[in-house]
Design an enzyme around this catalytic site. Structure first.
Site, PDB file in Angstrom:
ATOM      1  N   ASN A  14       4.466   1.376   7.506  1.00 44.77           N
ATOM      2  CA  ASN A  14       4.037  -0.021   7.581  1.00 44.77           C
ATOM      3  C   ASN A  14       5.234  -0.934   7.745  1.00 44.77           C
ATOM      4  O   ASN A  14       6.361  -0.561   7.424  1.00 44.77           O
ATOM      5  CB  ASN A  14       3.239  -0.403   6.325  1.00 44.77           C
ATOM      6  CG  ASN A  14       1.898   0.309   6.275  1.00 44.77           C
ATOM      7  OD1 ASN A  14       1.241   0.482   7.293  1.00 44.77           O
ATOM      8  ND2 ASN A  14       1.493   0.741   5.103  1.00 44.77           N
ATOM      9  N   CYS A  15       4.952  -2.136   8.234  1.00 41.87           N
ATOM     10  CA  CYS A  15       5.971  -3.160   8.435  1.00 41.87           C
ATOM     11  C   CYS A  15       6.817  -3.308   7.158  1.00 41.87           C
ATOM     12  O   CYS A  15       6.248  -3.325   6.076  1.00 41.87           O
ATOM     13  CB  CYS A  15       5.265  -4.475   8.772  1.00 41.87           C
ATOM     14  SG  CYS A  15       6.399  -5.801   9.144  1.00 41.87           S
ATOM     15  N   PRO A  16       8.113  -3.404   7.240  1.00 42.40           N
ATOM     16  CA  PRO A  16       8.942  -3.504   8.462  1.00 42.40           C
ATOM     17  C   PRO A  16       9.550  -2.174   8.912  1.00 42.40           C
ATOM     18  O   PRO A  16      10.422  -2.171   9.769  1.00 42.40           O
ATOM     19  CB  PRO A  16      10.043  -4.456   8.017  1.00 42.40           C
ATOM     20  CG  PRO A  16      10.307  -4.051   6.591  1.00 42.40           C
ATOM     21  CD  PRO A  16       8.932  -3.639   6.034  1.00 42.40           C
TER      22      PRO A  16
END
Length: 76
Positions: A14-16
């Site tokens: 998942n981000c980042p």
């Protein structure tokens, strides 16, 4: 297009993390070489576009298939 130098599998991240891994991978490439990135985070679409704009790298293609987002990024 299968003419890429390196493939980065960022699925499940998942981000980042996808962007951080992309940044690291692209730093290891020579100018003009292509990095293929596969991610599953829907947010990575906007993130990759912004990353390319900020860094001057070229987004050659961006596609989605079965929940996998594939990006072809050419190093500036």
């Amino acid at each position: 297009m299968s003419d890429f130098k390196q493939e980065l599998d960022a699925r499940g991240l998942n981000c980042p993390l996808p962007i951080l891994r992309t940044k690291k991978a692209i730093n290891g490439l020579a100018s003009g070489e292509i990095l293929k990135v596969i991610a599953t985070d829907p947010g990575s679409v906007k993130d990759m576009e912004a990353f390319c704009k900020q860094t001057g790298n070229e987004m050659i293609s961006s596609s989605e298939s079965g929940g996998d987002y594939t990006f072809m990024i050419k190093k500036a």
